[in-house]
Design an enzyme around this catalytic site. Structure first.
Site, mmCIF file in Angstrom:
data_model
loop_
_atom_site.group_PDB
_atom_site.id
_atom_site.type_symbol
_atom_site.label_atom_id
_atom_site.label_comp_id
_atom_site.label_asym_id
_atom_site.label_seq_id
_atom_site.Cartn_x
_atom_site.Cartn_y
_atom_site.Cartn_z
ATOM 1 N N ASN A 1 0.811 -1.233 0.000
ATOM 2 C CA ASN A 1 0.000 0.000 0.000
ATOM 3 C C ASN A 1 0.839 1.277 0.000
ATOM 4 O O ASN A 1 0.528 2.244 0.717
ATOM 5 C CB ASN A 1 -0.954 0.016 1.207
ATOM 6 C CG ASN A 1 -1.987 -1.092 1.134
ATOM 7 O OD1 ASN A 1 -2.462 -1.449 0.052
ATOM 8 N ND2 ASN A 1 -2.319 -1.658 2.281
ATOM 9 N N GLY B 1 1.911 2.519 -3.225
ATOM 10 C CA GLY B 1 1.713 3.163 -4.515
ATOM 11 C C GLY B 1 2.259 2.435 -5.723
ATOM 12 O O GLY B 1 2.363 3.020 -6.802
ATOM 13 N N LYS C 1 1.724 -9.506 -13.143
ATOM 14 C CA LYS C 1 1.628 -9.550 -11.683
ATOM 15 C C LYS C 1 1.972 -10.989 -11.304
ATOM 16 O O LYS C 1 1.113 -11.878 -11.359
ATOM 17 C CB LYS C 1 0.209 -9.190 -11.227
ATOM 18 C CG LYS C 1 0.015 -9.222 -9.713
ATOM 19 C CD LYS C 1 0.630 -8.012 -9.036
ATOM 20 C CE LYS C 1 0.369 -8.027 -7.526
ATOM 21 N NZ LYS C 1 0.897 -6.831 -6.841
ATOM 22 N N ASN D 1 5.619 8.646 -3.734
ATOM 23 C CA ASN D 1 4.183 8.640 -3.985
ATOM 24 C C ASN D 1 3.428 9.195 -2.783
ATOM 25 O O ASN D 1 3.608 8.742 -1.646
ATOM 26 C CB ASN D 1 3.683 7.226 -4.267
ATOM 27 C CG ASN D 1 2.172 7.199 -4.436
ATOM 28 O OD1 ASN D 1 1.611 7.866 -5.290
ATOM 29 N ND2 ASN D 1 1.502 6.413 -3.584
ATOM 30 N N THR E 1 -2.380 -12.150 -4.049
ATOM 31 C CA THR E 1 -3.201 -12.747 -3.002
ATOM 32 C C THR E 1 -4.382 -11.819 -2.759
ATOM 33 O O THR E 1 -4.212 -10.602 -2.634
ATOM 34 C CB THR E 1 -2.398 -12.950 -1.699
ATOM 35 O OG1 THR E 1 -1.926 -11.691 -1.231
ATOM 36 C CG2 THR E 1 -1.207 -13.878 -1.933
ATOM 37 N N THR F 1 0.794 0.154 -7.461
ATOM 38 C CA THR F 1 -0.265 0.047 -8.465
ATOM 39 C C THR F 1 -0.496 1.385 -9.163
ATOM 40 O O THR F 1 -0.724 1.419 -10.383
ATOM 41 C CB THR F 1 -1.571 -0.455 -7.826
ATOM 42 O OG1 THR F 1 -1.333 -1.711 -7.198
ATOM 43 C CG2 THR F 1 -2.659 -0.614 -8.873
ATOM 44 N N VAL F 2 -0.424 2.477 -8.421
ATOM 45 C CA VAL F 2 -0.584 3.801 -9.035
ATOM 46 C C VAL F 2 0.508 4.029 -10.071
ATOM 47 O O VAL F 2 0.242 4.471 -11.198
ATOM 48 C CB VAL F 2 -0.560 4.915 -7.970
ATOM 49 C CG1 VAL F 2 -0.555 6.291 -8.639
ATOM 50 C CG2 VAL F 2 -1.748 4.795 -7.040
ATOM 51 N N ASP G 1 -5.094 -5.990 -8.084
ATOM 52 C CA ASP G 1 -4.359 -5.479 -9.234
ATOM 53 C C ASP G 1 -4.789 -6.069 -10.569
ATOM 54 O O ASP G 1 -5.043 -5.334 -11.523
ATOM 55 C CB ASP G 1 -2.856 -5.699 -9.033
ATOM 56 C CG ASP G 1 -2.346 -4.959 -7.809
ATOM 57 O OD1 ASP G 1 -2.833 -3.846 -7.558
ATOM 58 O OD2 ASP G 1 -1.478 -5.491 -7.109
#
Length: 227
Positions: free
Chosen positions: A13, A15, A40, A169, A44, A17-18, A48
């Site tokens: 968490n 960033g 990817k 980020n 889990t 994925t951003v 994404d």
């Protein structure tokens, strides 16, 4: 071998994925004549791979995007054990090699942080080293980020990861002063000897492709996309 880039993070968490979706958006906008693969390796829980297929036309099946999936949103060895399965890295490596052969560039989003477990013996940094993956490290803009950056760069060096740069980020709304106080670029670059390739602003709507393309354009894309 086709060019490949791993997007790793200092933690979950932060960033990844951003940054990944921003780079996909930019590529599909400006490099449409060249083929991009999105990967990817292990996921889990939900997230994404579902987002990629929602936002983009990738001409890849779910299995080609994400060859290994476990239902529980936990570390892969724990999630796999719950399903009485194994983390089959041979399958993941095989799928990655196939994608590399068919695409001009492959963008890989890692799982968790650079030090997150992949199996009982290996962490994400080990895969980055063993699979020769040039890596960008995402660092969250928040209190404690300097220590996270220093520790993760040290881990990358210890394990032999080719770290191309850092991207900061904003994980929450923050001012220019917040960025300077929590993640001063000159200090982080001085302590790590790794360049900062840009800063991603906080996005209210992280699925806005136009905005994703815009924030990607402010990064050092020459370093990110070229070896």
């Amino acid at each position: 071998m086709n060019k490949t880039l791993l997007i790793a993070g200092t933690d979950t968490n932060v960033g990844k994925t951003v940054l990944t979706t921003a780079l996909i958006s930019y590529w599909q906008t400006y490099y449409s004549s060249r083929t991009l693969g999105v990967f990817k390796p292990i996921q889990t829980g939900q997230g994404d791979r579902e987002l990629y297929t929602q936002l983009f036309t990738l001409n890849q099946s779910i299995a080609e995007i994400n060859p290994l999936h476990f239902a529980a949103p936990l570390a892969p060895p724990i999630a796999a054990e719950l399903e009485r399965k194994i983390v089959d890295l041979k399958l993941v490596w095989s799928q990655l090699c196939q994608l590399q052969k068919s695409r001009d560039f492959v963008l890989i989003e890692g799982l968790g942080g650079l030090g997150s477990p992949v199996t009982d013996e290996l962490i994400v940094a080990d895969l980055a080293r063993d699979w020769h993956l040039p890596t960008i490290l995402v660092v969250p803009v928040r209190l404690g980020a300097i220590a996270q950056a220093v520790a993760n760069v040290a881990l990358a060096r210890q394990t032999g990861v080719l770290l191309k740069g850092l991207v900061l980020n904003c994980v929450e709304p923050c001012s220019e002063q917040d960025i300077e106080n929590w993640t001063p670029t000159h200090l982080i670059e001085s302590l790590t000897q790794i360049p900062i390739l840009g800063i991603l602003p906080y996005l209210d709507t992280p699925t806005d492709r136009e905005k994703l393309t815009q924030i990607a354009s402010d990064l050092d894309l020459e370093t990110i996309f070229n070896e």
